[in-house]
Design a protein around this motif. Structure first.
Motif, PDB file in Angstrom:
ATOM      1  N   LEU A 273       0.832  -1.210   0.000  1.00 50.52           N
ATOM      2  CA  LEU A 273       0.000   0.000   0.000  1.00 50.52           C
ATOM      3  C   LEU A 273       0.865   1.257   0.000  1.00 50.52           C
ATOM      4  O   LEU A 273       0.568   2.231  -0.701  1.00 50.52           O
ATOM      5  CB  LEU A 273      -0.932  -0.007   1.216  1.00 50.52           C
ATOM      6  CG  LEU A 273      -1.995  -1.105   1.246  1.00 50.52           C
ATOM      7  CD1 LEU A 273      -2.734  -1.086   2.579  1.00 50.52           C
ATOM      8  CD2 LEU A 273      -2.979  -0.963   0.102  1.00 50.52           C
ATOM      9  N   GLY A 274       1.929   1.242   0.804  1.00 55.85           N
ATOM     10  CA  GLY A 274       2.819   2.395   0.850  1.00 55.85           C
ATOM     11  C   GLY A 274       3.505   2.637  -0.480  1.00 55.85           C
ATOM     12  O   GLY A 274       3.610   3.783  -0.953  1.00 55.85           O
ATOM     13  N   ASN A 275       3.968   1.566  -1.115  1.00 54.67           N
ATOM     14  CA  ASN A 275       4.617   1.699  -2.429  1.00 54.67           C
ATOM     15  C   ASN A 275       3.632   2.190  -3.483  1.00 54.67           C
ATOM     16  O   ASN A 275       3.982   3.002  -4.343  1.00 54.67           O
ATOM     17  CB  ASN A 275       5.215   0.359  -2.864  1.00 54.67           C
ATOM     18  CG  ASN A 275       6.457  -0.007  -2.073  1.00 54.67           C
ATOM     19  OD1 ASN A 275       7.141   0.873  -1.544  1.00 54.67           O
ATOM     20  ND2 ASN A 275       6.744  -1.293  -1.975  1.00 54.67           N
ATOM     21  N   TRP A 276       2.403   1.692  -3.430  1.00 57.43           N
ATOM     22  CA  TRP A 276       1.397   2.104  -4.406  1.00 57.43           C
ATOM     23  C   TRP A 276       1.059   3.588  -4.252  1.00 57.43           C
ATOM     24  O   TRP A 276       0.887   4.290  -5.242  1.00 57.43           O
ATOM     25  CB  TRP A 276       0.154   1.243  -4.239  1.00 57.43           C
ATOM     26  CG  TRP A 276      -0.983   1.613  -5.148  1.00 57.43           C
ATOM     27  CD1 TRP A 276      -2.167   2.164  -4.783  1.00 57.43           C
ATOM     28  CD2 TRP A 276      -1.044   1.454  -6.576  1.00 57.43           C
ATOM     29  NE1 TRP A 276      -2.963   2.360  -5.881  1.00 57.43           N
ATOM     30  CE2 TRP A 276      -2.301   1.931  -7.002  1.00 57.43           C
ATOM     31  CE3 TRP A 276      -0.167   0.961  -7.529  1.00 57.43           C
ATOM     32  CZ2 TRP A 276      -2.700   1.928  -8.328  1.00 57.43           C
ATOM     33  CZ3 TRP A 276      -0.559   0.962  -8.858  1.00 57.43           C
ATOM     34  CH2 TRP A 276      -1.805   1.442  -9.253  1.00 57.43           C
ATOM     35  N   GLU A 277       0.994   4.052  -3.007  1.00 51.20           N
ATOM     36  CA  GLU A 277       0.718   5.483  -2.788  1.00 51.20           C
ATOM     37  C   GLU A 277       1.812   6.347  -3.413  1.00 51.20           C
ATOM     38  O   GLU A 277       1.530   7.402  -4.005  1.00 51.20           O
ATOM     39  CB  GLU A 277       0.623   5.780  -1.295  1.00 51.20           C
ATOM     40  CG  GLU A 277       0.255   7.236  -1.025  1.00 51.20           C
ATOM     41  CD  GLU A 277       0.387   7.613   0.434  1.00 51.20           C
ATOM     42  OE1 GLU A 277      -0.491   8.325   0.943  1.00 51.20           O
ATOM     43  OE2 GLU A 277       1.381   7.207   1.064  1.00 51.20           O
ATOM     44  N   ARG A 278       3.061   5.903  -3.309  1.00 49.33           N
ATOM     45  CA  ARG A 278       4.162   6.679  -3.892  1.00 49.33           C
ATOM     46  C   ARG A 278       4.197   6.559  -5.414  1.00 49.33           C
ATOM     47  O   ARG A 278       4.603   7.499  -6.105  1.00 49.33           O
ATOM     48  CB  ARG A 278       5.493   6.204  -3.294  1.00 49.33           C
ATOM     49  CG  ARG A 278       5.665   6.568  -1.816  1.00 49.33           C
ATOM     50  CD  ARG A 278       7.043   6.217  -1.307  1.00 49.33           C
ATOM     51  NE  ARG A 278       7.227   4.769  -1.192  1.00 49.33           N
ATOM     52  CZ  ARG A 278       6.911   4.068  -0.107  1.00 49.33           C
ATOM     53  NH1 ARG A 278       6.380   4.675   0.941  1.00 49.33           N
ATOM     54  NH2 ARG A 278       7.132   2.756  -0.075  1.00 49.33           N
ATOM     55  N   THR A 279       3.761   5.422  -5.935  1.00 51.64           N
ATOM     56  CA  THR A 279       3.819   5.186  -7.379  1.00 51.64           C
ATOM     57  C   THR A 279       2.675   5.845  -8.133  1.00 51.64           C
ATOM     58  O   THR A 279       2.851   6.356  -9.244  1.00 51.64           O
ATOM     59  CB  THR A 279       3.797   3.670  -7.658  1.00 51.64           C
ATOM     60  OG1 THR A 279       4.916   3.064  -7.015  1.00 51.64           O
ATOM     61  CG2 THR A 279       3.839   3.379  -9.153  1.00 51.64           C
ATOM     62  N   LEU A 280       1.489   5.853  -7.540  1.00 44.51           N
ATOM     63  CA  LEU A 280       0.282   6.295  -8.231  1.00 44.51           C
ATOM     64  C   LEU A 280       0.391   7.677  -8.877  1.00 44.51           C
ATOM     65  O   LEU A 280       0.006   7.847 -10.042  1.00 44.51           O
ATOM     66  CB  LEU A 280      -0.902   6.247  -7.255  1.00 44.51           C
ATOM     67  CG  LEU A 280      -2.307   6.395  -7.845  1.00 44.51           C
ATOM     68  CD1 LEU A 280      -2.574   5.351  -8.913  1.00 44.51           C
ATOM     69  CD2 LEU A 280      -3.355   6.293  -6.741  1.00 44.51           C
ATOM     70  N   PRO A 281       0.925   8.696  -8.191  1.00 43.84           N
ATOM     71  CA  PRO A 281       1.003  10.021  -8.833  1.00 43.84           C
ATOM     72  C   PRO A 281       1.954  10.074 -10.033  1.00 43.84           C
ATOM     73  O   PRO A 281       1.889  11.014 -10.831  1.00 43.84           O
ATOM     74  CB  PRO A 281       1.519  10.927  -7.709  1.00 43.84           C
ATOM     75  CG  PRO A 281       1.267  10.188  -6.443  1.00 43.84           C
ATOM     76  CD  PRO A 281       1.401   8.746  -6.803  1.00 43.84           C
ATOM     77  N   LEU A 282       2.842   9.089 -10.156  1.00 41.60           N
ATOM     78  CA  LEU A 282       3.842   9.100 -11.222  1.00 41.60           C
ATOM     79  C   LEU A 282       3.373   8.386 -12.485  1.00 41.60           C
ATOM     80  O   LEU A 282       4.042   8.454 -13.519  1.00 41.60           O
ATOM     81  CB  LEU A 282       5.132   8.431 -10.724  1.00 41.60           C
ATOM     82  CG  LEU A 282       5.731   8.996  -9.427  1.00 41.60           C
ATOM     83  CD1 LEU A 282       6.955   8.186  -9.021  1.00 41.60           C
ATOM     84  CD2 LEU A 282       6.086  10.468  -9.588  1.00 41.60           C
TER      85      LEU A 282
END
Length: 299
Positions: free
Chosen positions: A137-146
């Motif tokens: 979940l943490g990785n997805w939050e960082r990836t999503l805006p990119l």
């Protein structure tokens, strides 16, 4: 959850929030509500009471919950300076991602069960830190805006497969052995409407036939559908046709006229006009831009 009460999953097929915080200053107050799609709640911190339909659960850290489509639920949170309410949410429309589960029979069975099955319990406890899930979940939050628009639907599906693979393990570890995946729940009326439209959206819309087969009056049918989905039946069917057209434009070499026929629009000019009204470009332009990885996502 009140923060996704008005979410339209036709416009945003997957909603995600990671470790959203409400503390005493927020005066958090949930309300009874129901919504389209499957919502999965992960509680990181918080105390209070969760009510699903007429059943009550104690809110606690390490708690995982499943809310099925159009299932009435309510969270009452006890906020204090030392105990905020921190949760993550994954909320998605099951019919849009089912095809991505076909290669993994066990995961597909679980996917269908939490959508349509009769769940013995809808919350499990003591999942602890659930590090693999928290890391994802943490990785997805960082990836999503990119992510670029051209990749986002594929990325949604890949994330959901990875998320459900971990979630399934945690859920089944804590679920009672007596819970059966063979029993089906009784669907909400609005869900029965969506299922009917899924089967008949290629045909000319006949409200009287739909109402008769669902044992409702045409007026009540239209009113209930609008209240539950935020869309008229006519607008929903148009959006469904365009959604299927996009899949055919991107996954097949069918001609534009053939795609129109496949979605029930035999008049090619009308199909192109409807498609452009929804997406701002013609089907031919959409396919061309898709193949160059610059296509827009459906609104």
């Amino acid at each position: 959850m009140s923060d996704i009460h008005s979410l339209n999953l036709r416009d945003l097929p997957l909603y995600f929030t990671y470790k959203r915080i409400n503390d005493k200053a927020d005066h958090y107050q949930g309300t009874f509500h129901a919504h389209q799609g499957v919502e999965i709640l992960i509680v990181h911190e918080g105390t209070g009471t969760l009510i699903i339909e007429q059943k009550s659960y104690k809110l606690a850290p390490g708690m995982l919950c499943i809310f099925q489509p159009y299932q009435l639920h309510h969270i009452q949170v006890d906020l204090s300076e030392s105990t905020p309410f921190i949760r993550s949410i994954v909320h998605y429309e099951p019919t849009l991602f089912e095809a991505y589960m076909e290669k993994w029979p066990s995961l597909q069975s679980f996917y269908k069960h939490i959508h349509m099955g009769s769940l013995g319990e809808q919350c499990v406890y003591d999942t602890g830190a659930a590090e693999p899930l928290d890391s994802l979940l943490g990785n997805w939050e960082r990836t999503l805006p990119l992510l670029s628009k051209s990749d986002i639907y594929e990325e949604y599906s890949l994330f959901l497969v990875a998320f459900l693979r971990i979630f399934k393990h945690l859920w089944e570890q804590k679920q009672k052995p007596s819970a059966s995946q063979s029993a089906s729940r009784v669907p909400h009326q609005a869900e029965r409407m969506l299922e009917w439209l899924q089967e008949h959206y290629k045909e000319p819309l006949r409200l009287e036939q739909m109402a008769s087969e669902l044992h409702l009056s045409p007026h009540h049918l239209s009113h209930l559908f609008k209240a539950c989905t935020g869309s008229s039946i006519t607008d929903y069917v148009a959006a469904k046709k365009i959604q299927q057209a996009i899949l055919l434009l991107t996954a097949s070499d069918y001609s534009i006229s053939r795609i129109g026929e496949e979605i029930g629009l035999t008049n090619s000019s009308y199909f192109c006009k409807l498609f452009k009204a929804q997406l701002g470009i013609t089907p031919h332009q959409y396919r061309k831009q898709f193949r160059s990885k610059r296509y827009p996502m459906p609104r």
